[in-house]
Motif scaffolding. Structure first.
Motif, PDB file in Angstrom:
ATOM      1  N   CYS A   1     -45.932 -11.018  -0.195  1.00  0.00           N
ATOM      2  CA  CYS A   1     -46.009 -11.241   1.245  1.00  0.00           C
ATOM      3  C   CYS A   1     -47.187 -10.451   1.811  1.00  0.00           C
ATOM      4  CB  CYS A   1     -44.712 -10.834   1.942  1.00  0.00           C
ATOM      5  SG  CYS A   1     -44.277  -9.090   1.785  1.00  0.00           S
ATOM      6  N   GLU A   2     -47.603 -10.834   2.996  1.00  0.00           N
ATOM      7  CA  GLU A   2     -48.679 -10.154   3.698  1.00  0.00           C
ATOM      8  C   GLU A   2     -48.160  -9.631   5.019  1.00  0.00           C
ATOM      9  OE1 GLU A   2     -51.727 -13.033   4.144  1.00  0.00           O
ATOM     10  OE2 GLU A   2     -52.403 -12.938   2.050  1.00  0.00           O
TER      11      GLU A   2
ATOM     12  N   THR B   1     -46.705  -9.081  12.142  1.00  0.00           N
ATOM     13  CA  THR B   1     -46.060 -10.201  11.466  1.00  0.00           C
ATOM     14  C   THR B   1     -45.977  -9.984   9.957  1.00  0.00           C
ATOM     15  OG1 THR B   1     -48.193 -11.356  11.263  1.00  0.00           O
ATOM     16  CG2 THR B   1     -46.833 -11.865  13.182  1.00  0.00           C
ATOM     17  N   LEU B   2     -44.980 -10.614   9.366  1.00  0.00           N
ATOM     18  CA  LEU B   2     -44.831 -10.690   7.914  1.00  0.00           C
ATOM     19  C   LEU B   2     -44.920 -12.157   7.515  1.00  0.00           C
ATOM     20  CD1 LEU B   2     -42.301  -9.003   5.546  1.00  0.00           C
ATOM     21  CD2 LEU B   2     -42.391 -11.487   5.648  1.00  0.00           C
ATOM     22  N   LYS B   3     -45.701 -12.451   6.475  1.00  0.00           N
ATOM     23  CA  LYS B   3     -45.863 -13.818   6.005  1.00  0.00           C
ATOM     24  C   LYS B   3     -45.649 -13.869   4.502  1.00  0.00           C
ATOM     25  CE  LYS B   3     -49.270 -17.550   5.511  1.00  0.00           C
ATOM     26  NZ  LYS B   3     -50.672 -17.946   5.739  1.00  0.00           N
ATOM     27  N   ILE B   4     -44.716 -14.726   4.069  1.00  0.00           N
ATOM     28  CA  ILE B   4     -44.512 -14.963   2.635  1.00  0.00           C
ATOM     29  C   ILE B   4     -45.627 -15.867   2.138  1.00  0.00           C
ATOM     30  CG2 ILE B   4     -43.004 -16.047   0.931  1.00  0.00           C
ATOM     31  CD1 ILE B   4     -40.629 -15.153   2.585  1.00  0.00           C
ATOM     32  N   THR B   5     -46.332 -15.419   1.116  1.00  0.00           N
ATOM     33  CA  THR B   5     -47.503 -16.165   0.641  1.00  0.00           C
ATOM     34  C   THR B   5     -47.171 -17.175  -0.448  1.00  0.00           C
ATOM     35  OG1 THR B   5     -48.014 -14.337  -0.884  1.00  0.00           O
ATOM     36  CG2 THR B   5     -49.093 -14.321   1.271  1.00  0.00           C
ATOM     37  N   ASP B   6     -45.947 -17.169  -0.953  1.00  0.00           N
ATOM     38  CA  ASP B   6     -45.512 -18.174  -1.926  1.00  0.00           C
ATOM     39  C   ASP B   6     -45.181 -19.454  -1.164  1.00  0.00           C
ATOM     40  OD1 ASP B   6     -44.139 -19.803  -3.759  1.00  0.00           O
ATOM     41  OD2 ASP B   6     -43.383 -18.072  -4.868  1.00  0.00           O
ATOM     42  N   GLU B   7     -45.984 -20.500  -1.332  1.00  0.00           N
ATOM     43  CA  GLU B   7     -45.820 -21.725  -0.570  1.00  0.00           C
ATOM     44  C   GLU B   7     -44.530 -22.467  -0.915  1.00  0.00           C
ATOM     45  OE1 GLU B   7     -49.300 -24.053  -1.167  1.00  0.00           O
ATOM     46  OE2 GLU B   7     -50.615 -22.695  -0.026  1.00  0.00           O
TER      47      GLU B   7
ATOM     48  N   GLU C   1     -48.600   5.356  10.329  1.00  0.00           N
ATOM     49  CA  GLU C   1     -47.580   4.389   9.958  1.00  0.00           C
ATOM     50  C   GLU C   1     -47.202   3.556  11.165  1.00  0.00           C
ATOM     51  OE1 GLU C   1     -44.572   6.990   8.392  1.00  0.00           O
ATOM     52  OE2 GLU C   1     -45.050   6.377   6.356  1.00  0.00           O
ATOM     53  N   THR C   2     -47.016   2.271  10.950  1.00  0.00           N
ATOM     54  CA  THR C   2     -46.649   1.354  12.008  1.00  0.00           C
ATOM     55  C   THR C   2     -45.355   0.653  11.633  1.00  0.00           C
ATOM     56  OG1 THR C   2     -48.960   0.942  12.580  1.00  0.00           O
ATOM     57  CG2 THR C   2     -47.357  -0.687  13.298  1.00  0.00           C
ATOM     58  N   LEU C   3     -44.384   0.697  12.526  1.00  0.00           N
ATOM     59  CA  LEU C   3     -43.124   0.005  12.283  1.00  0.00           C
ATOM     60  C   LEU C   3     -43.260  -1.413  12.802  1.00  0.00           C
ATOM     61  CD1 LEU C   3     -40.294   0.122  11.204  1.00  0.00           C
ATOM     62  CD2 LEU C   3     -39.522   1.024  13.396  1.00  0.00           C
ATOM     63  N   VAL C   4     -43.407  -2.358  11.882  1.00  0.00           N
ATOM     64  CA  VAL C   4     -43.582  -3.767  12.211  1.00  0.00           C
ATOM     65  C   VAL C   4     -42.214  -4.435  12.201  1.00  0.00           C
ATOM     66  CG1 VAL C   4     -44.648  -5.927  11.486  1.00  0.00           C
ATOM     67  CG2 VAL C   4     -45.900  -3.786  11.222  1.00  0.00           C
TER      68      VAL C   4
ATOM     69  N   VAL D   1     -38.144  -4.750   0.898  1.00  0.00           N
ATOM     70  CA  VAL D   1     -39.599  -4.921   0.917  1.00  0.00           C
ATOM     71  C   VAL D   1     -40.231  -3.666   0.337  1.00  0.00           C
ATOM     72  CG1 VAL D   1     -41.635  -5.372   2.327  1.00  0.00           C
ATOM     73  CG2 VAL D   1     -39.425  -6.369   2.967  1.00  0.00           C
ATOM     74  N   TYR D   2     -41.163  -3.855  -0.606  1.00  0.00           N
ATOM     75  CA  TYR D   2     -41.828  -2.732  -1.274  1.00  0.00           C
ATOM     76  C   TYR D   2     -43.333  -2.779  -1.046  1.00  0.00           C
ATOM     77  CZ  TYR D   2     -37.517  -1.852  -3.859  1.00  0.00           C
ATOM     78  OH  TYR D   2     -36.229  -1.558  -4.192  1.00  0.00           O
ATOM     79  N   GLU D   3     -43.924  -1.583  -1.057  1.00  0.00           N
ATOM     80  CA  GLU D   3     -45.380  -1.465  -1.042  1.00  0.00           C
ATOM     81  C   GLU D   3     -45.848  -0.965  -2.393  1.00  0.00           C
ATOM     82  OE1 GLU D   3     -49.034   0.832   1.295  1.00  0.00           O
ATOM     83  OE2 GLU D   3     -46.951   1.411   1.660  1.00  0.00           O
ATOM     84  N   LYS D   4     -46.818  -1.675  -2.988  1.00  0.00           N
ATOM     85  CA  LYS D   4     -47.386  -1.254  -4.261  1.00  0.00           C
ATOM     86  C   LYS D   4     -48.436  -0.167  -4.043  1.00  0.00           C
ATOM     87  CE  LYS D   4     -46.849  -5.689  -6.691  1.00  0.00           C
ATOM     88  NZ  LYS D   4     -47.582  -6.742  -7.448  1.00  0.00           N
TER      89      LYS D   4
END
Length: 319
Positions: A77-78, A85-91, A113-116, A171-174
């Motif tokens: 996701c982005e 916004t959060l967007k799933i990139t897997d169509e 840090e930003t709480l989205v 949701v994880y951050e790499k």
């Protein structure tokens, strides 16, 4: 359990260095949450599945859905911090959801840090820091939020028996700064016409990991880091028409203004010395609801239908 009051909005300052950005650009309500065991009313635990994750990948949020994300283990996701916004990139995955995520921007001393968030009323984050006797440090953060499920749109998310699956996808951050979502724990709950009065629940998503400090070739301390995401949910109906009644200190009506929900302005100004405001509305069933806004708070939060399973939030300042 976190107590959420829809009629009032507390100060959003929590002492942390972060901003809150909502997709709808509406302010989130800040309400201090209590840590503890989840309390459920009319809900049953449906799944306790936990996904093991590389310890270098950090838990940063949740994506709440009423259906599974499919067979994909990690869904890329982005996150657009500026747009919130959060967007799933897997169509191949098209699932509605609401979310709250701590995203990082900038580097070094300029990093913040930003709480989205979108569709979740976000509470104040509680941060803990403790220096232990062995020199190690225990750090903890608890993020609180509440999802309001739209009873008037339950056909879009409940099955034929009125049951709904509430799924908290982590949701994880790499380490490279990218994000992904994993399938999460869920609970089953009945979305009936009576749910608005007695149906609610909560779940915690919790993970901890250690970081080790070295002195020469030997480790000197092992710090403990913990992230807890507390999500409460409730079922309710949005109002169609709201009346704001200004009251005096001796409980006399001074003035009143009525708006359709789509026409409520950002600010309502009364030309009188009011002490508190009664906000009342009827839902589509005709049931009346009311709450109070005192002069110190002066902000009211109301529900807005999104056409999805969750209600969004509108905020009006009263002067």
């Amino acid at each position: 359990m976190m107590k959420v009051s829809r009629g009032k909005k507390t100060d959003r300052k929590s002492g942390e260095t972060h901003r809150v950005i909502r997709k709808s650009n509406l302010a989130a309500v800040g309400i201090i949450g209590m840590l503890g065991i989840c309390m459920l009313s009319g809900c049953s635990l449906a799944d306790k599945e936990m996904i093991e994750t590389d310890e270098r990948d950090l838990l940063v949020g949740v994506f709440v859905t009423t259906e599974r994300l499919g067979t994909v283990t990690d869904v890329p996701c982005e996150i657009d911090i500026d747009a919130g916004t959060l967007k799933i990139t897997d169509e191949d995955i098209d699932v509605d959801g609401c979310y709250m995520i701590y995203a990082r921007s900038g580097e070094g001393e300029d990093m913040y840090e930003t709480l989205v968030s979108d569709g979740i009323s976000v509470g104040i984050s509680n941060v803990g820091y403790n220096e232990n006797a062995d020199g190690s440090v225990t750090r903890s953060r608890t993020v609180n939020g509440c999802v309001y499920y739209d009873l008037d749109n339950k056909d879009s998310y409940a099955d034929s028996d009125g049951d709904v699956e509430i799924i908290l996808n982590k949701v994880y951050e790499k380490t490279d700064g990218t994000y992904y979502i994993t399938s999460g724990s869920s609970m089953g709950c009945a979305a009936t016409d009576q749910t608005a009065e007695n149906g609610s629940g909560a779940m915690d998503v919790k993970e901890s990991y250690k970081t080790t400090s070295f002195s020469g070739s030997e480790s000197s301390s092992s710090d403990e880091n913990e992230m807890v995401i507390h999500v409460e949910w409730k079922f309710e109906r949005a109002g169609e028409k709201y009346t704001f009644t200004a009251m005096s200190e001796d409980n006399k009506e001074l003035d009143a203004k009525t708006y359709d929900v789509g026409d409520i302005p950002d600010t309502i100004k009364f030309d009188c010395d009011w002490q508190y405001v009664i906000v009342s509305y009827a839902d589509v069933t005709g049931k009346m609801h009311s709450s109070f806004v005192d002069k110190e708070d002066s902000v009211y939060e109301y529900s807005v239908s999104t056409g999805k399973f969750f209600l969004d939030t509108g905020v009006v300042e009263i002067e």
